[in-house]
Scaffold this motif. Structure first.
Motif, short mmCIF file in Angstrom:
data_model
loop_
_atom_site.label_atom_id
_atom_site.label_comp_id
_atom_site.label_asym_id
_atom_site.label_seq_id
_atom_site.Cartn_x
_atom_site.Cartn_y
_atom_site.Cartn_z
N LEU A 289 0.85 -1.18 0.00
CA LEU A 289 0.00 0.00 0.00
C LEU A 289 0.89 1.23 0.00
N GLU B 92 -4.25 6.94 -3.26
CA GLU B 92 -3.49 5.79 -2.77
C GLU B 92 -3.51 4.67 -3.79
N ILE C 41 -2.49 0.24 -4.28
CA ILE C 41 -2.04 -1.06 -3.79
C ILE C 41 -1.46 -1.76 -5.01
#
Length: 141
Positions: free
Chosen positions: A115, A126, A128
């Protein structure tokens, strides 16, 4: 709700892209219902079906751990808004975009994924990612 007519297929610089039309305009409840339908469609398909040319086939090409995270996000009601093969961050990367933040800071992620919280208003919030054989694939919010 997320049948074939809800997805728009385009050819981008890095390859084929699929965008879920109207995803950002949905209410939270409708987005969660669409996410549940997407998860059901993915789980209902057990292979890429060699000749398949749709968004589910693109999801099935993601590495296992990242696909698991994608399904977890759908199960939590986070709507997949787009997926495609991109020239970034690597030549054959698959990048999937979600409507909402992942909310996984306190959750355990598979050890194969990472992450990164970006919080850049000019980029994304963000991501991942998972790297397999030098190829990075990414979920973004």
């Amino acid at each position: 709700m997320s049948g074939k007519n809800s997805w728009k297929r385009t050819k981008g610089t890095g390859g084929i892209q699929y965008d879920y039309s109207g995803a950002l305009a949905l209410s939270a409840g409708d987005a969660a219902a669409a996410a549940a339908d997407m998860a059901q469609q993915i789980r209902g398909r057990t292979s890429q079906l060699g000749s398949a040319d749709d968004w589910v086939a693109m999801v099935l090409r993601l590495p296992d751990a990242l696909r698991h995270v994608l399904l977890d996000q759908l199960d939590q009601g986070n709507l997949l808004t787009g997926i495609g093969q991109s020239g970034w961050p690597a030549p054959n990367s698959i990048v999937a975009n979600f409507r909402d933040r992942f909310g996984v800071e306190g959750q355990k992620l598979p050890p194969e994924v990472a992450l990164q919280v970006v919080n850049d208003p000019h980029q994304w919030r963000e991501n991942i990612s998972q790297i397999v054989d030098g190829q990075e694939h990414m979920l973004m919010a």
